[in-house]
Design a protein around this motif. Structure first.
Motif, mmCIF file in Angstrom:
data_model
loop_
_atom_site.group_PDB
_atom_site.id
_atom_site.type_symbol
_atom_site.label_atom_id
_atom_site.label_comp_id
_atom_site.label_asym_id
_atom_site.label_seq_id
_atom_site.Cartn_x
_atom_site.Cartn_y
_atom_site.Cartn_z
ATOM 1 N N PRO A 198 0.808 -1.231 0.000
ATOM 2 C CA PRO A 198 0.000 0.000 0.000
ATOM 3 C C PRO A 198 0.835 1.273 0.000
ATOM 4 N N ILE A 199 1.987 1.253 0.669
ATOM 5 C CA ILE A 199 2.859 2.435 0.670
ATOM 6 C C ILE A 199 3.379 2.703 -0.730
ATOM 7 N N PHE A 200 3.863 1.663 -1.394
ATOM 8 C CA PHE A 200 4.445 1.829 -2.724
ATOM 9 C C PHE A 200 3.380 2.205 -3.749
ATOM 10 N N GLN A 201 2.180 1.637 -3.617
ATOM 11 C CA GLN A 201 1.115 1.996 -4.552
ATOM 12 C C GLN A 201 0.705 3.449 -4.378
ATOM 13 N N ARG A 202 0.864 3.970 -3.188
ATOM 14 C CA ARG A 202 0.476 5.353 -2.924
ATOM 15 C C ARG A 202 1.560 6.342 -3.334
ATOM 16 N N ALA A 203 2.831 5.980 -3.122
ATOM 17 C CA ALA A 203 3.898 6.970 -3.246
ATOM 18 C C ALA A 203 4.860 6.719 -4.397
ATOM 19 N N CYS A 204 4.900 5.514 -4.952
ATOM 20 C CA CYS A 204 5.936 5.184 -5.934
ATOM 21 C C CYS A 204 5.388 4.809 -7.298
ATOM 22 N N ILE A 205 4.073 4.867 -7.457
ATOM 23 C CA ILE A 205 3.447 4.339 -8.662
ATOM 24 C C ILE A 205 3.772 5.155 -9.903
ATOM 25 N N ALA A 206 4.146 6.430 -9.720
ATOM 26 C CA ALA A 206 4.419 7.286 -10.878
ATOM 27 C C ALA A 206 5.699 6.884 -11.599
ATOM 28 N N CYS A 207 6.637 6.253 -10.892
ATOM 29 C CA CYS A 207 7.938 5.958 -11.496
ATOM 30 C C CYS A 207 8.294 4.479 -11.521
ATOM 31 N N HIS A 208 7.644 3.657 -10.705
ATOM 32 C CA HIS A 208 8.064 2.249 -10.596
ATOM 33 C C HIS A 208 6.847 1.342 -10.492
ATOM 34 N N SER A 209 5.935 1.456 -11.462
ATOM 35 C CA SER A 209 4.713 0.654 -11.462
ATOM 36 C C SER A 209 4.766 -0.374 -12.582
ATOM 37 N N GLY A 210 3.618 -1.030 -12.807
ATOM 38 C CA GLY A 210 3.556 -1.968 -13.913
ATOM 39 C C GLY A 210 3.639 -1.288 -15.258
ATOM 40 N N VAL A 211 3.334 0.006 -15.321
ATOM 41 C CA VAL A 211 3.405 0.760 -16.574
ATOM 42 C C VAL A 211 4.744 1.473 -16.701
ATOM 43 N N VAL A 212 5.117 2.212 -15.671
ATOM 44 C CA VAL A 212 6.338 3.020 -15.692
ATOM 45 C C VAL A 212 7.380 2.347 -14.811
ATOM 46 N N GLY A 700 -16.098 19.374 -27.478
ATOM 47 C CA GLY A 700 -17.231 19.494 -26.567
ATOM 48 C C GLY A 700 -16.995 18.986 -25.167
ATOM 49 N N THR A 701 -15.743 18.763 -24.790
ATOM 50 C CA THR A 701 -15.483 18.276 -23.437
ATOM 51 C C THR A 701 -14.053 18.596 -23.043
ATOM 52 N N ILE A 702 -13.645 18.059 -21.903
ATOM 53 C CA ILE A 702 -12.315 18.306 -21.358
ATOM 54 C C ILE A 702 -11.429 17.086 -21.577
ATOM 55 N N PHE A 703 -10.201 17.337 -22.015
ATOM 56 C CA PHE A 703 -9.164 16.317 -22.090
ATOM 57 C C PHE A 703 -8.030 16.755 -21.155
ATOM 58 N N TYR A 704 -7.465 15.801 -20.452
ATOM 59 C CA TYR A 704 -6.354 16.143 -19.563
ATOM 60 C C TYR A 704 -5.401 14.956 -19.447
ATOM 61 N N GLY A 705 -4.179 15.267 -19.037
ATOM 62 C CA GLY A 705 -3.167 14.238 -18.854
ATOM 63 C C GLY A 705 -3.055 13.826 -17.399
ATOM 64 N N GLN A 706 -2.601 12.601 -17.209
ATOM 65 C CA GLN A 706 -2.386 12.071 -15.864
ATOM 66 C C GLN A 706 -0.983 11.466 -15.814
ATOM 67 N N TYR A 707 -0.186 11.917 -14.850
ATOM 68 C CA TYR A 707 1.222 11.537 -14.779
ATOM 69 C C TYR A 707 1.458 10.363 -13.837
ATOM 70 N N GLY A 708 0.661 10.263 -12.752
ATOM 71 C CA GLY A 708 0.924 9.280 -11.714
ATOM 72 C C GLY A 708 0.170 7.990 -11.891
ATOM 73 N N ARG A 709 -0.743 7.724 -10.980
ATOM 74 C CA ARG A 709 -1.492 6.461 -11.021
ATOM 75 C C ARG A 709 -2.332 6.370 -12.284
ATOM 76 N N ASP A 710 -2.313 5.205 -12.929
ATOM 77 C CA ASP A 710 -3.026 4.988 -14.196
ATOM 78 C C ASP A 710 -2.746 6.122 -15.182
ATOM 79 N N PRO A 711 -1.493 6.315 -15.564
ATOM 80 C CA PRO A 711 -1.145 7.474 -16.395
ATOM 81 C C PRO A 711 -1.772 7.385 -17.783
ATOM 82 N N GLY A 712 -1.887 8.540 -18.438
ATOM 83 C CA GLY A 712 -2.393 8.547 -19.798
ATOM 84 C C GLY A 712 -3.202 9.784 -20.110
ATOM 85 N N LEU A 713 -3.885 9.740 -21.254
ATOM 86 C CA LEU A 713 -4.760 10.818 -21.701
ATOM 87 C C LEU A 713 -6.192 10.466 -21.333
#
Length: 764
Positions: A198-212, A700-713
């Protein structure tokens, strides 16, 4: 408030009649009959005295320790709670026990009993010999000081600060505290799955996850973590000092988003020292006799115990994998980490319960929530009297999204990279560019301006990454039609995160400063002195020009829980801490564009909205409303909203010249510990550590980027029930820059140098 007697009221009525020359006194309100507690000790039935209108008020307060829960149950009362997560109901107090049902997140739960598991022994917790006399506090109030007195031979007064938390605390026996709550588990029960993951999923997911996986390291799963990185093993079981993981975490060099709390560090170090097991050890046994909960203070500290709650069938739904051989009368127990008790003996009403869900950031903002009428300026906020005197009114702003939801599945690590979902086409530009793109902006004639930075993939150079003022950035202009090589128009710049084109000039927002580049001219500063915290990536970020005003999203200098929670002070004081005393931080700012160009002073800016942490992206829709992303605090328990969200601000509701005390407040910093009903709700409340970045209005809507958990457009859509939901349409990392071209096409830029044009029309 004192209640006047009937005699006094009649006397006052007679005097008022003489003054008003009336003859008949008005009828008195009917007398109220309030429920009577079934015992003198223990938690009181949560009713207060009638107010001046004769309306009884139920006051709900989250329980703060196990004794409160036991005392309420000892009175024969039902404890009402809220499910903080989707919760498995099990046939026995064991994480491996089969499921007999499931309670959805945000459901009302009825608790009828307590079970503890200590050293593998299942114990039916008995009420304390002397129940506590408790003082209830409103759930919407900031943390207050409450005196709890134990009815022992020698009474001792202890001052505590109640907070919303999933783990009940007790002096007898102690309860389990795991990584999900930044708390400590017993040394002989530590496991990666229960305490470290739980600690790593909360604090480290942006750089050392299954994606990144920077340096090839993934820490969010046990197997990949033990395999190590491209440089070798990072965990040496039994030897924390030799483990690279501990060296980086213990020194505070990792995670990049903010140093872990001392409790989390100690947990990781002890886990490694115990051999870094995947799961806790020990099985469950049944005790044959009740357990005395009295504590001998001279004895050694007792070992940790797991706390389970017995629940009724209320809101318990079926599950497909029921027990293969169910018992005739199976237990229905849920881990106490998943239930927050909120009331003793009185079921909360619908409106109250919805308010509690909002305060816990569990209930998403709906169309009805966003369309509430605004409270006129000067009206008191609907909050407790202990709230800040500077509490602003709620600002109403219907989201007005035109796009329906695409019905896409939830994001997963198995999504294809750069493969758009939902019917979007992707066209790549500048395939050989290796410099990160941190901001994009179009001129009306089709020129694309790009803010370039160091490549953010792989292991970054900390001298550049941590230094917002490092002169390694630049701005280049690109012709997407003729595809000429980009031409740099500004070199040796500090970090640039926001750009906007207006009136024949490019306006940019860079670390600590705003400036502009007129066509054919050179860079000129317009305002300096914004707050910057380089290591936490807080700075003035987004910029928008609309209706003659320039708007800037300005970040704070504090990271919430990674620096310690902000509790026990009013909003004004908390905001001062977050801003570091800088009046132009942790808020949305605006200034008349002509005055800013003429005066070149930060003092031209005024506050448009407050209560932000690190607002990154900023855009404007066709109706003139401003949309922005806000990066929440790090290292926050999962059941508490950290403030990662997409927000909307309507200048028509809060026009220029509005006093700062009347500007909307979006909930940070105190929302994470003491939510107030007058906080402006987000359009979308994102999971903690999502780290949303660039944002734009397109199609007709909002698009945004996500850097950390579940990253993407991501794209916002309107669900059939009216809710605004967020759907990932492409897995891409690191995504920072998003903008819309004059022809309406969506453009994105990545930290690895990728530049892409996206249009609808392709197959899903």
């Amino acid at each position: 408030m004192k209640i006047f007697s009937v005699k006094v009221l009649l006397q006052l009525t007679a005097i008022s009649c003489i003054l008003a020359a009336c003859t008949t006194p008005p009828p008195l309100p009917p007398q109220l009959e309030l429920p009577t507690p079934s015992a003198q000790n223990g938690p009181p039935i949560p009713f207060t005295d009638p107010n001046m209108r004769g309306i009884d008020q139920i006051v709900l307060a989250p329980f703060d320790n196990q004794e409160q829960l036991q005392a309420c149950l000892a009175l024969g009362q039902t404890v009402y709670g809220v499910a903080l997560q989707n919760s498995n109901v099990r046939a026995a107090p064991d994480l491996n026990a089969c499921r007999v049902g499931r309670i959805p997140r945000g459901s009302l739960v009825e608790v009828t009993g307590i079970i503890t598991v200590s050293n593998g022994i299942v114990q039916i917790a008995t009420p304390p010999p002397s129940p506590l006399t408790l003082v209830a506090t409103p759930v919407a109030s900031p943390p207050v000081t409450t005196t709890v007195r134990t009815l022992a031979p020698t009474a001792v007064a202890t001052t505590v600060t109640p907070t919303l938390r999933s783990n009940l605390t007790s002096s007898a026996p102690p309860l389990p505290r795991n990584g999900a709550g930044n708390e400590t588990a017993a040394a002989d029960t530590l496991g990666y799955v229960e305490d470290i993951q739980p600690i790593f999923q909360r604090a480290c997911i942006a750089c050392h996850s299954g994606v990144v996986q920077q340096l090839g390291l993934q820490v969010t799963a046990y197997g990949p973590l033990m395999q190590g990185s491209s440089r070798g093993a990072v965990v040496i079981p039994g030897d924390p000092e030799a483990s690279v993981l501990w060296q980086m975490v213990g020194s505070g060099k990792m995670p990049l988003i903010g140093e872990l709390s001392p409790e989390d560090k100690a947990l990781i170090r002890r886990w490694i020292a115990l051999g870094a097991p995947e799961q806790r050890t020990g099985g469950a046994q049944v005790a044959t006799a009740p357990v005395d909960t009295e504590v001998n203070t001279e004895a050694a500290p007792p070992q940790a115990a797991e706390l389970w709650l017995e629940v009724t069938d209320t809101n318990v739904g079926p599950v497909p994998d029921l027990c293969p051989a169910p018992a005739a009368a199976p237990q229905q127990v849920v881990s106490s980490n998943l239930i927050l008790p909120i009331s003793c003996g009185v079921e909360p009403g619908t409106a109250q319960f919805q308010n509690i869900l909002r305060s816990l950031a569990i209930s998403p903002a709906t169309a009805a929530d966003l369309a509430q009428p605004a409270i006129p300026s000067g009206s008191p906020p609907a909050a407790s009297a202990s709230a800040s005197d500077n509490a602003p009114p709620v600002v109403a702003a219907a989201s007005g999204l035109q796009a329906a939801a695409l019905g896409l599945p939830t994001p997963s690590d198995g999504d294809g990279w750069m493969q758009a979902r939902g019917g979007f086409c992707v066209e790549q530009h500048l395939p050989k560019n290796e410099r990160g793109i941190t901001a994009l902006a179009f001129a009306p004639d089709g020129r694309l301006f790009m803010a370039l930075d160091t490549n953010l993939d792989g292991q970054p150079d900390p001298n550049i990454l941590y230094d917002a003022y490092h002169p390694s950035r630049s701005i280049a202009v690109y012709d997407p039609v003729n595809r000429y090589a980009p031409e740099e128009i500004l070199v040796e710049s500090s970090r640039i995160t926001g750009m906007a084109y207006a009136n024949g000039a490019l306006f940019l927002n860079r670390a600590g400063e705003a400036g502009w580049i007129p066509d054919g001219g050179s860079y000129r500063p317009l305002a300096g002195g914004f707050a910057v915290n380089s290591q936490l990536f807080h700075a003035n970020d987004g910029i928008v020009i609309t209706n003659g005003y320039v708007y800037i999203s300005a970040g704070g200098v504090r990271d919430g829980y990674s620096d310690g929670p902000i509790q026990g002070i009013a909003e004004a004081g908390a905001l001062d801490v977050v801003t570091g005393g800088n009046h132009f931080a942790a808020r949305l700012l605006r200034a008349p564009l002509d005055r800013l160009i003429n005066e070149h002073s930060i003092n031209v800016f005024e506050t448009a909205a407050r209560g932000l942490r690190n607002p990154y992206g900023l855009t404007v829709d066709p109706s003139g409303r401003l949309w922005f992303t806000d990066n929440g605090a790090t290292n926050v328990p999962e059941h508490v909203s950290a403030g990662d969200e997409v927000d909307v601000f309507d200048p028509r509701t809060t026009p220029p010249g509005t006093s700062e005390d009347s500007t909307p407040y979006y909930g940070f910093p105190l929302a994470i510990t003491s939510p107030q009903p007058w906080y402006t709700l987000p359009v979308v409340d994102l999971p903690n550590t999502s780290a949303p970045t660039g944002i734009t209005w397109a199609y007709g809507t909002i698009f945004y980027g996500q850097y950390g958990r579940d990253p993407g457009l991501y794209r916002l859509g309107r669900a059939a029930d009216g809710r605004t939901i967020s759907e990932r349409i492409m897995l891409v990392w690191p995504l920072l820059a998003v903008t819309t071209a004059p022809d309406g096409a969506l453009w994105i830029g990545t930290g690895t140098g990728g530049l892409y044009r996206m249009t609808p029309g392709c197959g899903s």
